[in-house]
Design a protein around this motif. Structure first.
Motif, PDB file in Angstrom:
ATOM      1  N   ASP A 182       0.822  -1.210   0.000  1.00 23.02           N
ATOM      2  CA  ASP A 182       0.000   0.000   0.000  1.00 23.02           C
ATOM      3  C   ASP A 182       0.857   1.260   0.000  1.00 23.02           C
ATOM      4  OD1 ASP A 182      -2.363  -1.374  -0.139  1.00 23.02           O
ATOM      5  OD2 ASP A 182      -2.808  -1.277   2.004  1.00 23.02           O
ATOM      6  N   GLN A 183       2.004   1.228   0.690  1.00 24.03           N
ATOM      7  CA  GLN A 183       2.922   2.364   0.635  1.00 24.03           C
ATOM      8  C   GLN A 183       3.367   2.620  -0.807  1.00 24.03           C
ATOM      9  OE1 GLN A 183       6.218   2.002   3.401  1.00 24.03           O
ATOM     10  NE2 GLN A 183       4.897   1.021   4.903  1.00 24.03           N
ATOM     11  N   ARG A 184       3.662   1.529  -1.520  1.00 20.17           N
ATOM     12  CA  ARG A 184       4.077   1.643  -2.920  1.00 20.17           C
ATOM     13  C   ARG A 184       2.976   2.300  -3.755  1.00 20.17           C
ATOM     14  NH1 ARG A 184       5.055  -3.391  -3.708  1.00 20.17           N
ATOM     15  NH2 ARG A 184       3.072  -3.978  -4.622  1.00 20.17           N
ATOM     16  N   ARG A 185       1.761   1.884  -3.534  1.00 17.03           N
ATOM     17  CA  ARG A 185       0.648   2.442  -4.304  1.00 17.03           C
ATOM     18  C   ARG A 185       0.400   3.908  -3.952  1.00 17.03           C
ATOM     19  NH1 ARG A 185      -1.511   2.208  -9.143  1.00 17.03           N
ATOM     20  NH2 ARG A 185      -3.747   2.664  -9.162  1.00 17.03           N
ATOM     21  N   VAL A 186       0.482   4.240  -2.686  1.00 16.50           N
ATOM     22  CA  VAL A 186       0.301   5.630  -2.258  1.00 16.50           C
ATOM     23  C   VAL A 186       1.351   6.521  -2.913  1.00 16.50           C
ATOM     24  CG1 VAL A 186       0.516   7.205  -0.291  1.00 16.50           C
ATOM     25  CG2 VAL A 186      -0.881   5.142  -0.093  1.00 16.50           C
ATOM     26  N   ALA A 187       2.604   6.083  -2.890  1.00 10.65           N
ATOM     27  CA  ALA A 187       3.677   6.871  -3.500  1.00 10.65           C
ATOM     28  C   ALA A 187       3.407   7.092  -4.985  1.00 10.65           C
ATOM     29  CB  ALA A 187       5.017   6.171  -3.294  1.00 10.65           C
ATOM     30  N   GLU A 188       3.007   6.032  -5.682  1.00 10.16           N
ATOM     31  CA  GLU A 188       2.722   6.149  -7.111  1.00 10.16           C
ATOM     32  C   GLU A 188       1.580   7.130  -7.362  1.00 10.16           C
ATOM     33  OE1 GLU A 188       0.928   3.497 -10.813  1.00 10.16           O
ATOM     34  OE2 GLU A 188       1.429   2.517  -8.923  1.00 10.16           O
ATOM     35  N   LEU A 189       0.530   7.044  -6.577  1.00 12.54           N
ATOM     36  CA  LEU A 189      -0.617   7.925  -6.779  1.00 12.54           C
ATOM     37  C   LEU A 189      -0.260   9.386  -6.528  1.00 12.54           C
ATOM     38  CD1 LEU A 189      -3.366   5.727  -5.077  1.00 12.54           C
ATOM     39  CD2 LEU A 189      -3.154   6.208  -7.531  1.00 12.54           C
ATOM     40  N   LEU A 190       0.571   9.638  -5.532  1.00 13.76           N
ATOM     41  CA  LEU A 190       0.969  11.016  -5.247  1.00 13.76           C
ATOM     42  C   LEU A 190       1.756  11.608  -6.411  1.00 13.76           C
ATOM     43  CD1 LEU A 190       2.003  10.636  -1.499  1.00 13.76           C
ATOM     44  CD2 LEU A 190       0.022  11.882  -2.382  1.00 13.76           C
ATOM     45  N   HIS A 191       2.643  10.830  -6.991  1.00 11.21           N
ATOM     46  CA  HIS A 191       3.408  11.326  -8.140  1.00 11.21           C
ATOM     47  C   HIS A 191       2.522  11.482  -9.370  1.00 11.21           C
ATOM     48  CE1 HIS A 191       7.398  11.398  -6.387  1.00 11.21           C
ATOM     49  NE2 HIS A 191       7.198  10.214  -5.870  1.00 11.21           N
ATOM     50  N   ARG A 192       1.615  10.547  -9.572  1.00  9.77           N
ATOM     51  CA  ARG A 192       0.739  10.623 -10.741  1.00  9.77           C
ATOM     52  C   ARG A 192      -0.215  11.805 -10.660  1.00  9.77           C
ATOM     53  NH1 ARG A 192      -2.487   5.324 -11.410  1.00  9.77           N
ATOM     54  NH2 ARG A 192      -3.468   6.668 -12.973  1.00  9.77           N
ATOM     55  N   ALA A 193      -0.558  12.219  -9.450  1.00 10.31           N
ATOM     56  CA  ALA A 193      -1.600  13.231  -9.268  1.00 10.31           C
ATOM     57  C   ALA A 193      -1.146  14.639  -9.599  1.00 10.31           C
ATOM     58  CB  ALA A 193      -2.106  13.181  -7.827  1.00 10.31           C
ATOM     59  N   MET A 194       0.137  14.813  -9.933  1.00  8.77           N
ATOM     60  CA  MET A 194       0.648  16.160 -10.203  1.00  8.77           C
ATOM     61  C   MET A 194       1.201  16.260 -11.624  1.00  8.77           C
ATOM     62  SD  MET A 194       2.469  17.073  -6.566  1.00  8.77           S
ATOM     63  CE  MET A 194       2.818  15.378  -6.073  1.00  8.77           C
ATOM     64  N   PRO A 195       1.005  17.388 -12.276  1.00 12.66           N
ATOM     65  CA  PRO A 195       1.508  17.560 -13.646  1.00 12.66           C
ATOM     66  C   PRO A 195       2.953  18.055 -13.682  1.00 12.66           C
ATOM     67  CG  PRO A 195       0.218  19.468 -13.040  1.00 12.66           C
ATOM     68  CD  PRO A 195       0.165  18.526 -11.855  1.00 12.66           C
ATOM     69  N   ARG A 196       3.751  17.628 -12.734  1.00 14.89           N
ATOM     70  CA  ARG A 196       5.147  18.047 -12.612  1.00 14.89           C
ATOM     71  C   ARG A 196       5.835  17.070 -11.656  1.00 14.89           C
ATOM     72  NH1 ARG A 196       1.821  21.559 -10.195  1.00 14.89           N
ATOM     73  NH2 ARG A 196       2.094  23.108 -11.850  1.00 14.89           N
ATOM     74  N   PRO A 197       7.157  17.000 -11.690  1.00 12.28           N
ATOM     75  CA  PRO A 197       7.847  16.142 -10.724  1.00 12.28           C
ATOM     76  C   PRO A 197       7.696  16.681  -9.306  1.00 12.28           C
ATOM     77  CG  PRO A 197       9.426  17.355 -12.071  1.00 12.28           C
ATOM     78  CD  PRO A 197       8.086  17.637 -12.644  1.00 12.28           C
ATOM     79  N   ALA A 198       7.752  15.787  -8.350  1.00 16.60           N
ATOM     80  CA  ALA A 198       7.601  16.166  -6.942  1.00 16.60           C
ATOM     81  C   ALA A 198       8.613  15.402  -6.098  1.00 16.60           C
ATOM     82  CB  ALA A 198       6.185  15.871  -6.457  1.00 16.60           C
ATOM     83  N   ILE A 199       8.938  15.981  -4.974  1.00 24.30           N
ATOM     84  CA  ILE A 199       9.766  15.328  -3.964  1.00 24.30           C
ATOM     85  C   ILE A 199       8.846  14.970  -2.809  1.00 24.30           C
ATOM     86  CG2 ILE A 199      11.713  15.594  -2.386  1.00 24.30           C
ATOM     87  CD1 ILE A 199      12.719  17.844  -4.321  1.00 24.30           C
ATOM     88  N   VAL A 200       8.750  13.678  -2.501  1.00 25.14           N
ATOM     89  CA  VAL A 200       7.824  13.228  -1.469  1.00 25.14           C
ATOM     90  C   VAL A 200       8.603  12.479  -0.394  1.00 25.14           C
ATOM     91  CG1 VAL A 200       5.738  11.920  -0.958  1.00 25.14           C
ATOM     92  CG2 VAL A 200       6.012  12.993  -3.219  1.00 25.14           C
ATOM     93  N   ALA A 201       8.551  12.982   0.808  1.00 26.59           N
ATOM     94  CA  ALA A 201       9.138  12.269   1.947  1.00 26.59           C
ATOM     95  C   ALA A 201       8.004  11.534   2.649  1.00 26.59           C
ATOM     96  CB  ALA A 201       9.819  13.246   2.899  1.00 26.59           C
ATOM     97  N   LEU A 202       8.061  10.198   2.630  1.00 28.43           N
ATOM     98  CA  LEU A 202       7.034   9.386   3.272  1.00 28.43           C
ATOM     99  C   LEU A 202       7.544   8.877   4.612  1.00 28.43           C
ATOM    100  CD1 LEU A 202       5.832   9.313   0.299  1.00 28.43           C
ATOM    101  CD2 LEU A 202       4.809   7.160   0.992  1.00 28.43           C
ATOM    102  N   TYR A 203       6.692   8.990   5.607  1.00 27.24           N
ATOM    103  CA  TYR A 203       7.027   8.586   6.959  1.00 27.24           C
ATOM    104  C   TYR A 203       6.094   7.458   7.396  1.00 27.24           C
ATOM    105  CZ  TYR A 203       9.743  12.910   7.224  1.00 27.24           C
ATOM    106  OH  TYR A 203      10.652  13.913   6.991  1.00 27.24           O
TER     107      TYR A 203
END
Length: 260
Positions: free
Chosen positions: A92-113
């Protein structure tokens, strides 16, 4: 044991003008998935405990120019801090990370805790989706445990300043090698692939070692040990291509299963 705190703002050495604190609500995160992918919307609602934007890299905050490419525009790079709810699986962490990146029309830096686990930096090489407006397609994904990244190695002031796209790709390249890439490694996608290959080879090696230990036939045990020697050579070669001097090259196989 609770992992040592990791501050993504300090990890990236964000200049003061690039720092901000803006809370993201569940509605901010979930609403764009509610109609197109309700199961993903429910996962995000369940898995994310809290989220906020802690920084924005843009021409105004970094002095680095934007990219006006039709497929890979980069006008800004948001920095997100996302805390996970208790009991969220690696899948589920993998899926959450993918969805967060997909949801934006630009690259993002995501720190997951993740709860009670080492936080990790989630980065993705993306392009604009041609079928979903305002969303991205993830071409490569990297999850780098924060506790292995060499201090100050990802500071944005030290990254490629050609443009924001180059800056982000340089960040991915460095993070794939825990902050210390081989001097000959210049391509971000190649760096992610090398890291993935090291992890896969390490898993194959552990399997060969276990098989040799269990094997009662001397001939088959010798065969498994021979396979293990070949894998060790391949791992050494791949690590040499990925890492520069000073990197911890021993623990990539422990990476969270977040990448593709």
């Amino acid at each position: 044991m609770t992992p040592a705190p990791v501050d993504v703002v300090e990890m990236l050495g964000l200049p003061a003008r690039a720092r901000e604190t803006h809370r993201l609500t569940k509605k901010d995160i979930v609403e764009q998935w509610e109609h197109s992918a309700p199961a993903d919307a429910r996962l995000l609602s369940r898995a994310i405990a809290s989220a906020r934007i802690v920084g924005v890299l843009s021409p105004a905050t970094t002095g680095v120019p934007a990219v006006r490419d039709a497929d890979r525009p980069v006008d800004m790079i948001p920095v997100l801090e996302v805390r996970m709810a208790d009991g969220i699986t690696a899948k589920d962490q993998r899926r959450v990370a993918e969805l967060l990146h997909r949801a934006m029309p630009r690259p993002a830096i995501v720190a997951l805790y993740p709860s009670e686990q080492v936080p990790f930096l989630s980065l993705a090489l993306t392009r604009l989706s041609k079928t979903e407006a305002g969303m991205s397609v993830v071409e490569e994904h990297l999850a780098a445990p924060a506790d292995r990244i060499v201090a100050a190695s990802l500071h944005v002031g030290e990254l490629d300043r050609t443009d924001l796209g180059a800056l982000y790709r340089d960040l991915v390249r460095r993070a794939a090698a825990d902050g210390v890439p081989s001097p000959s490694l210049r391509n971000a996608a190649e760096a992610v692939e090398l890291r993935r290959r090291v992890a896969a080879l390490d898993e194959d090696l552990q399997s060969a070692v276990r098989s040799a230990a269990r094997e009662k036939s001397m001939q088959r045990r010798i065969a498994h040990n021979g396979e293990a020697r070949i894998l060790r050579d391949q791992i050494a070669q791949t690590r040499a291509a990925l890492f520069g001097a000073g990197a911890d090259q021993t623990r990539i196989s422990d990476d969270p299963k977040v990448g593709p």
